[in-house]
Design an enzyme around this catalytic site. Structure first.
Site, PDB file in Angstrom:
ATOM      1  N   ASP A  28     108.872  61.183 -44.508  1.00  0.00           N
ATOM      2  CA  ASP A  28     107.626  60.563 -45.434  1.00  0.00           C
ATOM      3  C   ASP A  28     106.927  61.488 -46.200  1.00  0.00           C
ATOM      4  OD1 ASP A  28     105.780  58.451 -46.362  1.00  0.00           O
ATOM      5  OD2 ASP A  28     104.571  59.318 -44.821  1.00  0.00           O
ATOM      6  N   ASP A  71     103.357  61.134 -48.324  1.00  0.00           N
ATOM      7  CA  ASP A  71     101.897  61.131 -48.364  1.00  0.00           C
ATOM      8  C   ASP A  71     101.334  61.059 -46.810  1.00  0.00           C
ATOM      9  OD1 ASP A  71     101.013  60.485 -51.202  1.00  0.00           O
ATOM     10  OD2 ASP A  71     102.656  59.181 -50.942  1.00  0.00           O
ATOM     11  N   ASP A  99     103.740  59.742 -40.639  1.00  0.00           N
ATOM     12  CA  ASP A  99     102.333  59.771 -40.179  1.00  0.00           C
ATOM     13  C   ASP A  99     101.677  58.395 -39.943  1.00  0.00           C
ATOM     14  OD1 ASP A  99     100.166  59.255 -42.664  1.00  0.00           O
ATOM     15  OD2 ASP A  99     102.177  59.197 -43.258  1.00  0.00           O
TER      16      ASP A  99
END
Length: 233
Positions: free
Chosen positions: A17, A19, A177
């Site tokens: 991922d 961001d 995250d």
């Protein structure tokens, strides 16, 4: 020929991922949204409020913002606010953004060891490319899929499947995250390594990822454990 193809599809692959996983981008997203709000006569939102909205793509982000401040969210209004935000953000998507510590070194190590790397982000393709170029990350990734390239976004697994297809692999370790990333990996049937310094709101134990870490220097060891598990299947 078939043996070569089969061997290729067993290559070590990690999909990331963006961001909150590779980059701390909340500052630029926050600034662009507040600029959009100011142009519509609204008071700014706090950074922690905006970062709690990040993860399900720009359309969802803008919807949550305009709902929070009480702007109209009919389809036409939403489309207008979204276009304005993306226009501002695409122009200024790397001013306040930073790369998390040790990311560059770890990606370099993976690349040198022959691990293929992909990127799967709900961020639209244009600002994704700007950020990757700005921080010298673009060359690490053999496949990049952004949030406006398919009809669905994470946690639908289609984006992750597309990245894997472009990397020509059957298995990967997904590194993210957030709750969305854990759900995406589970939906795709892939293990997830959760970076715990991103935008997650839920306790790690509740999300129950296969792996979790707060320092990128331990990710290579996690990847090795994961890949040895694949080889034993």
């Amino acid at each position: 020929q078939s043996n070569v193809v089969r061997e290729n599809r067993r290559m070590k692959a990690i999909v990331f991922d963006l961001d909150g996983t590779l980059i701390e981008s909340g500052g630029d997203i926050h600034a662009a949204l507040n600029q959009m709000l100011a142009q519509n006569g609204c008071t700014p939102l706090a950074l922690h409020t905006v970062t709690s909205f990040i993860g399900k793509g720009s359309s969802n982000l803008v919807k949550r913002v305009i709902d929070a401040v009480g702007l109209p969210d009919d389809d036409a209004s939403h489309a207008r606010y979204l276009a304005k935000f993306l226009h501002i953000y695409t122009k200024e998507s790397a001013g306040l953004t930073t790369v998390f510590e040790y990311v560059q070194e770890v990606l370099t190590g993976f690349q040198q060891s022959g691990t293929v790397l992909g990127l799967c982000t709900n961020k639209p393709a244009a600002p994704t490319q700007i950020v990757l170029d700005q921080f010298g990350l673009a060359s690490f990734f053999s496949a990049v899929v952004g949030g406006d390239q398919l009809p669905t976004r994470k946690p639908d697994p289609a984006m992750l499947h597309l990245v894997m297809q472009e990397l020509a692999v059957d298995h990967c370790l997904f590194v993210g995250d957030s709750e969305v990333d854990v759900a995406t990996a589970k939906a795709a049937g892939m293990p997830v390594a959760l970076y715990t310094k991103g935008y997650r709101q839920t306790p790690v134990a509740e999300l129950a990822p296969e792996f979790h870490f707060d320092d990128y220097r331990v990710l290579p060891a996690i990847a090795e454990r994961c890949f040895s598990g694949f080889n034993n299947r």
